[in-house]
Scaffold this active site. Sequence first.
Site, PDB file in Angstrom:
ATOM      1  N   LYS A  13     -17.514 -12.047  45.898  1.00 44.20           N
ATOM      2  CA  LYS A  13     -16.965 -11.237  47.000  1.00 44.20           C
ATOM      3  C   LYS A  13     -18.050 -10.329  47.610  1.00 44.20           C
ATOM      4  O   LYS A  13     -18.239 -10.304  48.814  1.00 44.20           O
ATOM      5  CB  LYS A  13     -15.808 -10.341  46.506  1.00 44.20           C
ATOM      6  CG  LYS A  13     -14.664 -11.117  45.853  1.00 44.20           C
ATOM      7  CD  LYS A  13     -13.543 -10.195  45.382  1.00 44.20           C
ATOM      8  CE  LYS A  13     -13.920  -9.260  44.226  1.00 44.20           C
ATOM      9  NZ  LYS A  13     -14.226  -9.952  42.943  1.00 44.20           N
ATOM     10  N   ARG A  88      -5.750  -4.921  44.982  1.00 47.47           N
ATOM     11  CA  ARG A  88      -5.776  -5.648  43.720  1.00 47.47           C
ATOM     12  C   ARG A  88      -4.413  -5.659  43.045  1.00 47.47           C
ATOM     13  O   ARG A  88      -4.292  -6.188  41.940  1.00 47.47           O
ATOM     14  CB  ARG A  88      -6.780  -4.988  42.777  1.00 47.47           C
ATOM     15  CG  ARG A  88      -8.175  -5.614  42.824  1.00 47.47           C
ATOM     16  CD  ARG A  88      -9.083  -4.776  41.947  1.00 47.47           C
ATOM     17  NE  ARG A  88     -10.111  -5.527  41.293  1.00 47.47           N
ATOM     18  CZ  ARG A  88     -11.404  -5.496  41.617  1.00 47.47           C
ATOM     19  NH1 ARG A  88     -11.819  -4.779  42.624  1.00 47.47           N
ATOM     20  NH2 ARG A  88     -12.279  -6.185  40.919  1.00 47.47           N
ATOM     21  N   ARG A 127     -25.587 -10.598  36.404  1.00 47.33           N
ATOM     22  CA  ARG A 127     -25.602  -9.832  37.670  1.00 47.33           C
ATOM     23  C   ARG A 127     -26.503  -8.608  37.557  1.00 47.33           C
ATOM     24  O   ARG A 127     -26.514  -7.917  36.540  1.00 47.33           O
ATOM     25  CB  ARG A 127     -24.177  -9.395  38.014  1.00 47.33           C
ATOM     26  CG  ARG A 127     -24.113  -8.445  39.202  1.00 47.33           C
ATOM     27  CD  ARG A 127     -22.771  -8.422  39.872  1.00 47.33           C
ATOM     28  NE  ARG A 127     -21.692  -7.930  39.042  1.00 47.33           N
ATOM     29  CZ  ARG A 127     -20.407  -7.928  39.431  1.00 47.33           C
ATOM     30  NH1 ARG A 127     -20.071  -8.420  40.621  1.00 47.33           N
ATOM     31  NH2 ARG A 127     -19.485  -7.469  38.626  1.00 47.33           N
ATOM     32  N   ARG A 160     -24.616  -3.409  35.518  1.00 43.18           N
ATOM     33  CA  ARG A 160     -23.403  -2.586  35.433  1.00 43.18           C
ATOM     34  C   ARG A 160     -22.910  -2.514  33.989  1.00 43.18           C
ATOM     35  O   ARG A 160     -22.931  -3.510  33.277  1.00 43.18           O
ATOM     36  CB  ARG A 160     -22.298  -3.197  36.302  1.00 43.18           C
ATOM     37  CG  ARG A 160     -22.375  -2.755  37.744  1.00 43.18           C
ATOM     38  CD  ARG A 160     -21.462  -3.524  38.654  1.00 43.18           C
ATOM     39  NE  ARG A 160     -20.096  -3.655  38.172  1.00 43.18           N
ATOM     40  CZ  ARG A 160     -19.118  -4.238  38.853  1.00 43.18           C
ATOM     41  NH1 ARG A 160     -19.367  -4.741  40.057  1.00 43.18           N
ATOM     42  NH2 ARG A 160     -17.920  -4.328  38.349  1.00 43.18           N
ATOM     43  N   ARG A 171     -11.229  -7.562  32.207  1.00 43.08           N
ATOM     44  CA  ARG A 171     -11.178  -7.584  33.675  1.00 43.08           C
ATOM     45  C   ARG A 171     -10.518  -8.857  34.177  1.00 43.08           C
ATOM     46  O   ARG A 171      -9.757  -8.832  35.145  1.00 43.08           O
ATOM     47  CB  ARG A 171     -12.594  -7.423  34.236  1.00 43.08           C
ATOM     48  CG  ARG A 171     -13.080  -5.972  34.067  1.00 43.08           C
ATOM     49  CD  ARG A 171     -14.578  -5.833  34.186  1.00 43.08           C
ATOM     50  NE  ARG A 171     -15.073  -6.285  35.460  1.00 43.08           N
ATOM     51  CZ  ARG A 171     -16.321  -6.700  35.674  1.00 43.08           C
ATOM     52  NH1 ARG A 171     -17.196  -6.712  34.681  1.00 43.08           N
ATOM     53  NH2 ARG A 171     -16.699  -7.085  36.865  1.00 43.08           N
TER      54      ARG A 171
HETATM   55  P1  ADP Z   1     -15.965  -7.010  40.599  1.00 38.63           P
HETATM   56  O1  ADP Z   1     -17.091  -7.034  41.595  1.00 38.63           O
HETATM   57  O2  ADP Z   1     -16.404  -7.469  39.267  1.00 38.63           O
HETATM   58  O3  ADP Z   1     -14.745  -7.723  41.090  1.00 38.63           O
HETATM   59  P2  ADP Z   1     -15.517  -4.257  41.422  1.00 38.63           P
HETATM   60  O4  ADP Z   1     -16.878  -3.704  41.631  1.00 38.63           O
HETATM   61  O5  ADP Z   1     -14.753  -4.664  42.626  1.00 38.63           O
HETATM   62  O6  ADP Z   1     -15.596  -5.478  40.388  1.00 38.63           O
HETATM   63  O7  ADP Z   1     -14.639  -3.234  40.599  1.00 38.63           O
HETATM   64  C1  ADP Z   1     -15.136  -2.619  39.423  1.00 38.63           C
HETATM   65  C2  ADP Z   1     -14.046  -1.803  38.778  1.00 38.63           C
HETATM   66  O8  ADP Z   1     -13.597  -0.765  39.671  1.00 38.63           O
HETATM   67  C3  ADP Z   1     -12.765  -2.567  38.417  1.00 38.63           C
HETATM   68  O9  ADP Z   1     -12.868  -3.205  37.144  1.00 38.63           O
HETATM   69  C4  ADP Z   1     -11.732  -1.444  38.411  1.00 38.63           C
HETATM   70  O10 ADP Z   1     -11.836  -0.650  37.246  1.00 38.63           O
HETATM   71  C5  ADP Z   1     -12.188  -0.577  39.581  1.00 38.63           C
HETATM   72  N1  ADP Z   1     -11.571  -1.019  40.858  1.00 38.63           N
HETATM   73  C6  ADP Z   1     -12.209  -1.531  41.939  1.00 38.63           C
HETATM   74  N2  ADP Z   1     -11.340  -1.813  42.924  1.00 38.63           N
HETATM   75  C7  ADP Z   1     -10.111  -1.462  42.473  1.00 38.63           C
HETATM   76  C8  ADP Z   1      -8.783  -1.531  43.008  1.00 38.63           C
HETATM   77  N3  ADP Z   1      -8.544  -2.009  44.249  1.00 38.63           N
HETATM   78  N4  ADP Z   1      -7.758  -1.087  42.216  1.00 38.63           N
HETATM   79  C9  ADP Z   1      -7.972  -0.591  40.985  1.00 38.63           C
HETATM   80  N5  ADP Z   1      -9.188  -0.525  40.417  1.00 38.63           N
HETATM   81  C10 ADP Z   1     -10.258  -0.946  41.136  1.00 38.63           C
HETATM   82  P1  ADP Z   2     -17.840 -10.166  42.910  1.00 38.97           P
HETATM   83  O1  ADP Z   2     -18.146  -9.118  43.967  1.00 38.97           O
HETATM   84  O2  ADP Z   2     -16.767 -11.109  43.335  1.00 38.97           O
HETATM   85  O3  ADP Z   2     -17.577  -9.574  41.561  1.00 38.97           O
HETATM   86  P2  ADP Z   2     -20.689 -10.832  43.140  1.00 38.97           P
HETATM   87  O4  ADP Z   2     -20.863 -11.123  44.588  1.00 38.97           O
HETATM   88  O5  ADP Z   2     -21.191  -9.549  42.641  1.00 38.97           O
HETATM   89  O6  ADP Z   2     -19.126 -11.062  42.745  1.00 38.97           O
HETATM   90  O7  ADP Z   2     -21.330 -12.050  42.332  1.00 38.97           O
HETATM   91  C1  ADP Z   2     -21.365 -12.052  40.907  1.00 38.97           C
HETATM   92  C2  ADP Z   2     -22.709 -12.584  40.438  1.00 38.97           C
HETATM   93  O8  ADP Z   2     -22.791 -13.991  40.700  1.00 38.97           O
HETATM   94  C3  ADP Z   2     -23.903 -11.946  41.107  1.00 38.97           C
HETATM   95  O9  ADP Z   2     -24.948 -11.831  40.175  1.00 38.97           O
HETATM   96  C4  ADP Z   2     -24.265 -12.931  42.231  1.00 38.97           C
HETATM   97  O10 ADP Z   2     -25.664 -12.917  42.525  1.00 38.97           O
HETATM   98  C5  ADP Z   2     -23.854 -14.266  41.622  1.00 38.97           C
HETATM   99  N1  ADP Z   2     -23.283 -15.208  42.601  1.00 38.97           N
HETATM  100  C6  ADP Z   2     -22.518 -14.904  43.678  1.00 38.97           C
HETATM  101  N2  ADP Z   2     -22.157 -16.027  44.346  1.00 38.97           N
HETATM  102  C7  ADP Z   2     -22.693 -17.069  43.643  1.00 38.97           C
HETATM  103  C8  ADP Z   2     -22.670 -18.497  43.833  1.00 38.97           C
HETATM  104  N3  ADP Z   2     -22.011 -19.062  44.852  1.00 38.97           N
HETATM  105  N4  ADP Z   2     -23.326 -19.243  42.915  1.00 38.97           N
HETATM  106  C9  ADP Z   2     -23.994 -18.659  41.872  1.00 38.97           C
HETATM  107  N5  ADP Z   2     -24.045 -17.342  41.660  1.00 38.97           N
HETATM  108  C10 ADP Z   2     -23.412 -16.535  42.539  1.00 38.97           C
END
Ligand code: ADP
Ligand code: ADP
Length: 216
Positions: A13, A88, A127, A160, A171
């Site tokens: 994302k 979410r 990541r 992270r 998660r």
């Molecule tokens: P990821 O990129 O792995 O999907 P995020 O960076 O979006 O994770 O979120 C990291 C953490 O922040 C989540 O595990 C949660 O604890 C909190 N968080 C983020 N967005 C939300 C949301 N919309 N509602 C509740 N908690 C959230």
């Molecule tokens: P999210 O925001 O959904 O948690 P991220 O964009 O942070 O996901 O991506 C999670 C990890 O996977 C990062 O280290 C990113 O560089 C890697 N990644 C993202 N998209 C791809 C893909 N299409 N193929 C392989 N690795 C990816």
Amino acid sequence: MNIIFMGPPGAGKGTQAERIVSEFHIPHISTGDAFRAAMKEGTPLGVEAKKFVDQGLLVPDEITVGIVRERLHQADCAQGFMLDGFPRTISQAESLDAILESMGTKIDAVIDLQVDRSFLLARLTGRRICKSCGSTYHVVFNPPAKENVCDKCGGELYQRSDDTEEKVGTRLDEYINKTAPLLDYYDRQGILRKVNGEQEINTVTAEINSILRGLK
Ligand code: ADP
Ligand code: ADP
Ligand code: ZN
């Protein structure tokens, strides 16, 4: 153009949103980034959020919705916005609909990045994020030119604290139990667009771009 990016943790994302904003020039709103910034500064919001984020649990809806409401009312969102990691829960989605209705606007598309669970652990544990500008990298799938240094700003990369094997399990459970039901919610509204997020990063970007160009 008002867009939501959905998908499990590690689906891509943030990576895709970062790329898409450079073409569409609308703000990228990440609740995860907002919580991490508040935690780093140690604000009251950050202190409260940390209790949940550190455990891999969702932050309560009241806290989360308040941040997004405030952000959406800022002037730069008038031309559109890209939400990453929000909503979410069904309750967050209902609150979002109400906020947007009161602003006379609505969501145009929900991009669902579909990635099998088996891909996510490697993506999340590899990541790395830039301390200065927040850009996302991966040690294997998207490495910076110079190890641990951001290509864009020269900042140092970090991992992270919730990107550990242990937290990833919690998660993913949170995603399956609380967030996945939202896909139906948006499908019923006819705005859900599925994208295969297992493909190469550039291929995924191209697919999303073509969906979004069709909306303009
Ligand atoms: P990821 O990129 O792995 O999907 P995020 O960076 O979006 O994770 O979120 C990291 C953490 O922040 C989540 O595990 C949660 O604890 C909190 N968080 C983020 N967005 C939300 C949301 N919309 N509602 C509740 N908690 C959230
Ligand atoms: P999210 O925001 O959904 O948690 P991220 O964009 O942070 O996901 O991506 C999670 C990890 O996977 C990062 O280290 C990113 O560089 C890697 N990644 C993202 N998209 C791809 C893909 N299409 N193929 C392989 N690795 C990816
Ligand atoms: Zn950087």
